[in-house]
Every structure is written in structure tokens, then in C-alpha cells.
Design an enzyme around this catalytic site. Structure first.
Site, PDB file in Angstrom:
ATOM      1  N   TRP A  35      -8.657   8.773  -8.158  1.00  0.00           N
ATOM      2  CA  TRP A  35      -9.906   9.169  -8.832  1.00  0.00           C
ATOM      3  C   TRP A  35      -9.887   8.697 -10.281  1.00  0.00           C
ATOM      4  O   TRP A  35     -10.883   8.174 -10.789  1.00  0.00           O
ATOM      5  CB  TRP A  35     -10.113  10.691  -8.746  1.00  0.00           C
ATOM      6  N   ASN A  53     -10.473   3.601   2.988  1.00  0.00           N
ATOM      7  CA  ASN A  53     -10.129   3.404   1.571  1.00  0.00           C
ATOM      8  C   ASN A  53     -11.221   2.676   0.782  1.00  0.00           C
ATOM      9  O   ASN A  53     -11.567   3.076  -0.323  1.00  0.00           O
ATOM     10  CB  ASN A  53      -8.811   2.634   1.458  1.00  0.00           C
ATOM     11  N   GLU A 112       0.850  -1.210   0.000  1.00  0.00           N
ATOM     12  CA  GLU A 112       0.000   0.000   0.000  1.00  0.00           C
ATOM     13  C   GLU A 112       0.873   1.243   0.000  1.00  0.00           C
ATOM     14  O   GLU A 112       0.582   2.230  -0.679  1.00  0.00           O
ATOM     15  CB  GLU A 112      -0.945   0.000   1.209  1.00  0.00           C
ATOM     16  N   TRP A 116     -20.153  13.578 -19.512  1.00  0.00           N
ATOM     17  CA  TRP A 116     -20.417  13.905 -18.098  1.00  0.00           C
ATOM     18  C   TRP A 116     -21.692  14.727 -17.989  1.00  0.00           C
ATOM     19  O   TRP A 116     -22.013  15.514 -18.885  1.00  0.00           O
ATOM     20  CB  TRP A 116     -19.257  14.708 -17.505  1.00  0.00           C
ATOM     21  N   TRP A 149     -15.116  13.090 -12.694  1.00  0.00           N
ATOM     22  CA  TRP A 149     -14.271  12.712 -11.558  1.00  0.00           C
ATOM     23  C   TRP A 149     -13.536  13.917 -10.974  1.00  0.00           C
ATOM     24  O   TRP A 149     -13.199  13.943  -9.793  1.00  0.00           O
ATOM     25  CB  TRP A 149     -13.269  11.617 -11.960  1.00  0.00           C
ATOM     26  N   TRP A 209       1.687   1.867  -3.359  1.00  0.00           N
ATOM     27  CA  TRP A 209       0.698   2.621  -4.152  1.00  0.00           C
ATOM     28  C   TRP A 209       0.933   4.123  -4.019  1.00  0.00           C
ATOM     29  O   TRP A 209       0.786   4.885  -4.971  1.00  0.00           O
ATOM     30  CB  TRP A 209      -0.733   2.266  -3.720  1.00  0.00           C
TER      31      TRP A 209
HETATM   32  P1  FAD Z   1      -3.088   2.047   5.224  1.00  0.00           P
HETATM   33  O1  FAD Z   1      -3.961   0.976   4.701  1.00  0.00           O
HETATM   34  O2  FAD Z   1      -2.564   1.890   6.591  1.00  0.00           O
HETATM   35  O3  FAD Z   1      -1.900   2.189   4.164  1.00  0.00           O
HETATM   36  C1  FAD Z   1      -0.606   2.705   4.506  1.00  0.00           C
HETATM   37  C2  FAD Z   1      -0.278   3.879   3.604  1.00  0.00           C
HETATM   38  O4  FAD Z   1      -0.224   3.470   2.241  1.00  0.00           O
HETATM   39  C3  FAD Z   1      -1.287   4.995   3.638  1.00  0.00           C
HETATM   40  O5  FAD Z   1      -1.099   5.830   4.752  1.00  0.00           O
HETATM   41  C4  FAD Z   1      -1.053   5.681   2.311  1.00  0.00           C
HETATM   42  O6  FAD Z   1       0.048   6.567   2.384  1.00  0.00           O
HETATM   43  C5  FAD Z   1      -0.683   4.536   1.399  1.00  0.00           C
HETATM   44  N1  FAD Z   1      -1.843   4.065   0.640  1.00  0.00           N
HETATM   45  C6  FAD Z   1      -2.761   3.144   0.993  1.00  0.00           C
HETATM   46  N2  FAD Z   1      -3.649   2.938  -0.002  1.00  0.00           N
HETATM   47  C7  FAD Z   1      -3.285   3.764  -1.006  1.00  0.00           C
HETATM   48  C8  FAD Z   1      -3.800   4.025  -2.307  1.00  0.00           C
HETATM   49  N3  FAD Z   1      -4.878   3.387  -2.809  1.00  0.00           N
HETATM   50  N4  FAD Z   1      -3.189   4.967  -3.069  1.00  0.00           N
HETATM   51  C9  FAD Z   1      -2.106   5.629  -2.613  1.00  0.00           C
HETATM   52  N5  FAD Z   1      -1.564   5.406  -1.404  1.00  0.00           N
HETATM   53  C10 FAD Z   1      -2.146   4.497  -0.610  1.00  0.00           C
HETATM   54  N6  FAD Z   1      -4.504   8.586  -0.071  1.00  0.00           N
HETATM   55  C11 FAD Z   1      -3.834   9.681   0.331  1.00  0.00           C
HETATM   56  O7  FAD Z   1      -2.855   9.553   1.085  1.00  0.00           O
HETATM   57  N7  FAD Z   1      -4.204  10.928  -0.097  1.00  0.00           N
HETATM   58  C12 FAD Z   1      -5.265  11.125  -0.923  1.00  0.00           C
HETATM   59  O8  FAD Z   1      -5.551  12.268  -1.293  1.00  0.00           O
HETATM   60  C13 FAD Z   1      -6.016   9.982  -1.323  1.00  0.00           C
HETATM   61  N8  FAD Z   1      -7.108  10.119  -2.114  1.00  0.00           N
HETATM   62  C14 FAD Z   1      -7.814   9.003  -2.499  1.00  0.00           C
HETATM   63  C15 FAD Z   1      -8.917   9.156  -3.338  1.00  0.00           C
HETATM   64  C16 FAD Z   1      -9.660   8.043  -3.746  1.00  0.00           C
HETATM   65  C17 FAD Z   1     -10.841   8.199  -4.671  1.00  0.00           C
HETATM   66  C18 FAD Z   1      -9.281   6.757  -3.300  1.00  0.00           C
HETATM   67  C19 FAD Z   1     -10.046   5.535  -3.740  1.00  0.00           C
HETATM   68  C20 FAD Z   1      -8.171   6.598  -2.482  1.00  0.00           C
HETATM   69  C21 FAD Z   1      -7.422   7.702  -2.079  1.00  0.00           C
HETATM   70  N9  FAD Z   1      -6.297   7.575  -1.238  1.00  0.00           N
HETATM   71  C22 FAD Z   1      -5.587   8.696  -0.865  1.00  0.00           C
HETATM   72  C23 FAD Z   1      -5.764   6.250  -0.879  1.00  0.00           C
HETATM   73  C24 FAD Z   1      -6.260   5.638   0.441  1.00  0.00           C
HETATM   74  O9  FAD Z   1      -7.649   5.708   0.544  1.00  0.00           O
HETATM   75  C25 FAD Z   1      -5.626   6.270   1.687  1.00  0.00           C
HETATM   76  O10 FAD Z   1      -4.236   6.350   1.531  1.00  0.00           O
HETATM   77  C26 FAD Z   1      -5.918   5.399   2.919  1.00  0.00           C
HETATM   78  O11 FAD Z   1      -7.302   5.329   3.138  1.00  0.00           O
HETATM   79  C27 FAD Z   1      -5.216   5.984   4.115  1.00  0.00           C
HETATM   80  O12 FAD Z   1      -5.505   5.246   5.261  1.00  0.00           O
HETATM   81  P2  FAD Z   1      -4.328   4.547   6.065  1.00  0.00           P
HETATM   82  O13 FAD Z   1      -3.225   5.509   6.299  1.00  0.00           O
HETATM   83  O14 FAD Z   1      -4.955   3.939   7.287  1.00  0.00           O
HETATM   84  O15 FAD Z   1      -3.868   3.441   5.044  1.00  0.00           O
END
Ligand code: FAD
Length: 479
Positions: free
Chosen positions: A385, A344, A278, A309, A362, A281
């Protein structure tokens, strides 16, 4: 012996002391250290922060100010274009060098080049900063970044561990008497109205809190992460995203701490691998942004430029306010408004709902998230997005239209999450909690619900919305 000329450390999205290569390098010269943060709303191309992120920034700067003061360094806040401000400060303190960590984003790199040019003969020292691996290290044969996550992540892992984090300096020499703005004068926090109560309730910004969160997560919370990370009704994820966003903790600190935990507790290694992917990502989205600076405005797949759209302000408002009539969507949007984050899995559901069921561009959703997320990230937000909309890199198939009822039933089976955020439906039995319109009149009455009055009817029927979305997607494919 003459004492060394002062060193300036320019803080940006790296609001920490430990694993801060620029601070570490400046401190090791034994020179007096002046740290500065510039509120730069003038350099073109740098996206102005949204409201929730501004709130976070204020708290994070306060925490950093305290930590730097404890170690003896000065922390200066100034506003203006970074090149003018930093060159001015360098003259003022007769700096011998300016240190900063790089940000692998085109506008920030341009800003840094302008600072270097404005400094004339003053030495500059740039360190890698916000990523595990520099984008230049992961290119394909055409010298482009990779657009598919799995090979990207494989390549990152093949490069081995990133460098070990550097420690925080224990003591710094400061200079007194340098003028600084008062943080309050930047008006980063809302006052009238003060809508930040939920943020204060839920978060403690700053490096100490970020480290504590990582430690607690790796010590316990990570067990079962691979499954629990999809469950909004559980506390199954690290909640590190805003801390990472503002650089209160670095990705390589997270990487090394996670690897250490995996070595100590081999039974956790598959959960830890998933957690690191993650983090991968985040890295992937940032690398993509490096290649595509206009990621928040341009469809990565040009065929989407012709997408039909809909401009539907009423539906957009209902989505933003959590009044769509789909409890899982509404819960997510209200969680976002109150806490500045959203789980997420639910981010994917609400994004899919906006783009596919409502056929709203979007970019409208991305902008709303940008304004309301404390972790709003210039890479992760638009990349995700675009991924959900189907127009991004590594795009999800266009025909995947999340069913908000089934998503709710699968990932919030007892309705715990929905009940927390949508109290209007709290008293409904589990079997209808994700689709209140299917409840019997008796069930509705005993739950105190009058559909259309106390809680909305669905603003669009799922099946009809799905079919309309598929037709719209087919129209651009055929074109
Ligand atoms: P954990 O599950 O603990 O993951 C650890 C770290 O991995 C996160 O803190 C984050 O830095 C990274 N991570 C996890 N999932 C993703 C992912 N899909 N994409 C990129 N990095 C990820 N994340 C953001 O940090 N900023 C945003 O602006 C953002 N916008 C999003 C918009 C949409 C439409 C979606 C679907 C996802 C988005 N995310 C974003 C990704 C993700 O939802 C969040 O990073 C996550 O919910 C953060 O929670 P956590 O720190 O407990 O994640």
C-alpha cells in the site's frame, strides 16, 4: 531408565509438519510431544486477524490437528496471553523444554521473550522460521535494512541457497488427556451471516493443499509466468500467498522446489527466476516490517504526513463494494469480497484508484484489505500500500497514476476477468467493456444497461482525478 520429560512445541504462523525446525528438533529427542496453538488477543502490538484470515486460521488449525493426530502427537488449543498459557501448560505436563520457530517481527519477538521469562527454568529452543534469510544478515553500513528491492534481492541471492528443508516427523509420541478448547468455541468462522461461502468454494487450507498447489504449479502452471502473472484473465500465478501467510508451506520449501524444477527444466528457468523474485518481495516486505514495526500506520516518507487526504465515506463505500463505475476496479473489489484474494495487478490498480483518484488515505485501503484478504500479511499488505501511494520504501514515482481504462484494456484485453466479476456489463462489446460510459445508447440498450441504475457512472472522471492527484502530490513536494 527414566523417560524424557515432555517437549512442548508452540505453533504460531507455521501451521505445518514438514520443514518445521521446532517440531523436528523436539521430535528428535524422542520425548513425548505436546503441540499447542494459543489464540493470543492480549499481547500488545500483535495485530488482531481480520475476518477472512480468521476463517482461514480455523480451517488450517483443523487440518493441522488431523495431521498431528495421525502421527500420534497431542494438539492443544488454548486462549489467553501466550506467556501465561504456555507456562501453565509446561507446569501441567512437567515439560522439559519448549520449542518454537521465530517470527522476525517485534511484537512476536516480545511475546516470545515473555514466554521464555515466564517459563523460569524450563529450557527453551528457538529456530529460525518464516524467512529465507534473517534480517540481521542483510544490513547496510548504518546497520539498517535495505530500502530498495533490487540490491536487497541481489544480496539475498549472493548468500546462496537457504538451508534444506527438514522432513516431517513420521511418528510422534503424544500424551493423552490434556484439556483443549474446542475450535468452534473460538468463533473464528462467521455464522450470522455466514459470508464465507466464496472462501469455501475457492480454497482448501492446510499443508497438504499447499504442497499440492506448489507441485502442480511447478509442474505446469509456471510456464509463461513472467508474462501471465500480470493477466487477471488467466490462471497465471501460484495462489500460494495464504498458504505462505499461515506457514502451511515455508519459503525455503518453495525456494528449493523451484530451484529443483529449474535444474530439471532449464527452459523454465527465466519464469522460475521471476517467480522466486516475487518470493523475494515477500521477504523484502517482512524485512522492512522488522525494521519498521509500525509500517501499517506510519508513512515511511515523513513528507506524506502533510498529504491532503479527503474524508469521503461515500466514495470509500463505493470502492469497497465494487461500485465505482470502472469495471476493472469493481471486478477486483468483488473478487476480493468473494474469494478473499485479488490478482496482484488488480490490487495495484484498485489501490492506486483509492489513493490517487479518490485521494483517500492508503491506511483506509490497507485496513479493508486486512479484513477481507485471506493472505493479509503484516508486512506485504502495508508495504505494498505504501509503495502504491508513493510514500513507501522503493516507492513508485508519485506521478504514476494508473489509468483504470488502459490497465483493463492491456491486462484483460477480452474483458474475461471483468465479465466474470461484473455481470452487469457482461453483454457489452469488448471495445467498451472497460469504459461502459462510452458505449452508444444502442450498445447500452442491447447489453441491458441503464447507466446510473443497473451499473454506476464513474464516480470520478479519470482525467480530472489524475490532475487532482498530481496537484495534491505537488503540494507536499513544494512544502
Ligand atoms: P505469485 O505471483 O505466485 O507469487 C508467489 C509469492 O510471492 C506469493 O504467494 C507471495 O507470497 C509473494 N509475492 C508476490 N508478489 C508480491 C508482492 N508484490 N509483495 C509481497 N509478496 C509478493 N501479498 C500478500 O501475501 N499479503 C498481502 O496482504 C498483500 N497485500 C497486497 C496489497 C497491495 C495493495 C498489493 C499491490 C499487493 C499485495 N500483496 C500481498 C502482494 C501480491 O498481490 C500477492 O502476494 C499475490 O497476488 C499473491 O498471489 P500468488 O500467490 O498467486 O502470487
Amino acid at each position: 531408565m527414566t523417560s524424557p520429560r515432555p517437549a512442548i512445541v508452540w505453533y504460531r504462523e507455521d501451521l505445518r509438519l514438514s520443514d518445521h525446525p521446532a517440531l523436528h528438533a523436539a521430535a528428535s529427542t524422542q520425548a513425548p510431544v505436546v503441540c499447542i496453538f494459543v489464540l493470543d488477543e492480549r499481547t500488545p502490538g500483535v495485530r488482531p486477524l481480520g475476518g477472512a484470515a480468521r476463517w482461514w486460521l480455523a480451517q488450517s488449525l483443523r487440518a493441522l490437528q488431523e495431521s498431528l493426530r495421525d502421527r500420534g502427537a497431542s494438539f492443544v488449543l488454548r486462549r489467553g496471553s501466550a506467556s501465561t498459557v504456555i507456562a501453565g501448560l509446561a507446569r501441567e505436563v512437567d515439560a522439559g523444554a519448549v520449542y518454537w520457530n521465530e517470527i522476525a517481527q517485534a511484537p512476536q519477538q516480545r511475546a516470545a521473550d515473555q514466554v521464555a521469562a515466564a517459563l523460569g527454568g524450563v529450557r527453551t529452543h528457538r529456530s529460525p522460521g518464516d524467512l529465507l534469510v534473517a534480517p540481521s544478515q542483510i544490513r547496510n553500513k548504518e546497520n539498517r535494512g535495505l530500502r530498495v528491492f533490487t540490491p536487497f534481492w541481489r544480496r539475498v541471492q549472493s548468500l546462496g541457497d537457504p538451508p534444506k528443508p527438514v522432513p516431517a516427523p513420521t511418528k510422534l509420541n503424544g500424551i493423552s488427556g490434556i484439556a483443549s478448547d474446542a475450535l468452534e468455541d473460538w468463533h473464528l468462522e462467521p455464522t450470522r451471516p455466514d459470508w464465507a461461502g466464496g472462501l469455501r468454494e475457492n480454497w482448501r487450507p492446510g499443508e497438504a493443499a499447499a504442497q499440492a498447489r506448489l507441485k502442480a504449479f511447478l509442474a505446469g502452471g509456471i510456464a509463461g509466468y513472467s508474462g501471465d502473472r500480470d493477466r487477471p484473465d488467466r490462471e497465471g500465478t501460484s495462489l500460494l500467498s495464504p498458504h505462505l501467510r499461515f506457514g502451511e508451506i515455508s519459503p525455503r520449501q518453495v525456494w528449493h522446489a523451484a530451484k529443483f524444477a529449474a535444474a530439471e527444466h532449464p527452459r523454465l528457468s527465466s519464469d522460475i527466476d521471476k517467480f522466486l523474485s516475487e518470493l523475494g518481495w515477500r521477504e523484502f516486505c517482512r524485512h522492512l516490517l522488522y525494521d519498521v514495526p509500525d509500517l501499517a500506520t506510519r508513512n515511511l516518507q515523513a513528507s506524506f504526513d502533510a498529504f491532503p487526504w479527503k474524508h469521503d465515506t461515500k466514495a470509500l463505500r463505493a470502492w469497497q463494494r465494487g461500485l465505482t463505475g470502472y469495471p476493472i476496479v469493481d471486478a477486483g473489489m468483488r473478487e476480493l469480497w468473494h474469494t478473499g484474494v485479488m490478482h496482484n495487478r488488480v490490487r495495484m490498480v484498485v489501490a492506486s484508484f483509492l489513493v490517487k483518484h479518490l485521494l483517500i488515505d492508503w491506511r483506509e485501503g490497507e485496513q479493508w484489505f486486512w479484513d477481507t484478504l485471506v493472505d493479509a500479511d503484516a508486512g506485504s499488505n502495508p508495504a505494498n500500500w505504501q509503495w502504491v501511494a508513493g510514500c513507501g520504501a522503493d516507492a513508485a514515482p508519485y506521478f504514476r497514476v494508473f489509468n483504470p481504462i488502459l490497465q483493463g484494456e492491456k491486462f484483460d484485453p477480452d474483458g474475461v476477468y471483468v465479465r466474470r466479476w461484473v455481470p452487469e456489463v457482461k453483454q457489452l462489446p469488448d471495445k467498451v467493456i472497460h469504459q461502459p460510459w462510452t458505449a452508444t445508447p444502442l450498445e447500452l440498450a442491447s447489453a441491458g444497461i441503464e447507466l446510473g441504475k443497473t451499473y454506476p457512472r464513474p464516480i470520478i472522471d479519470h482525467k480530472a482525478g489524475r490532475e487532482r492527484a498530481l496537484a495534491a502530490y505537488a503540494s507536499i513536494r513544494n512544502a
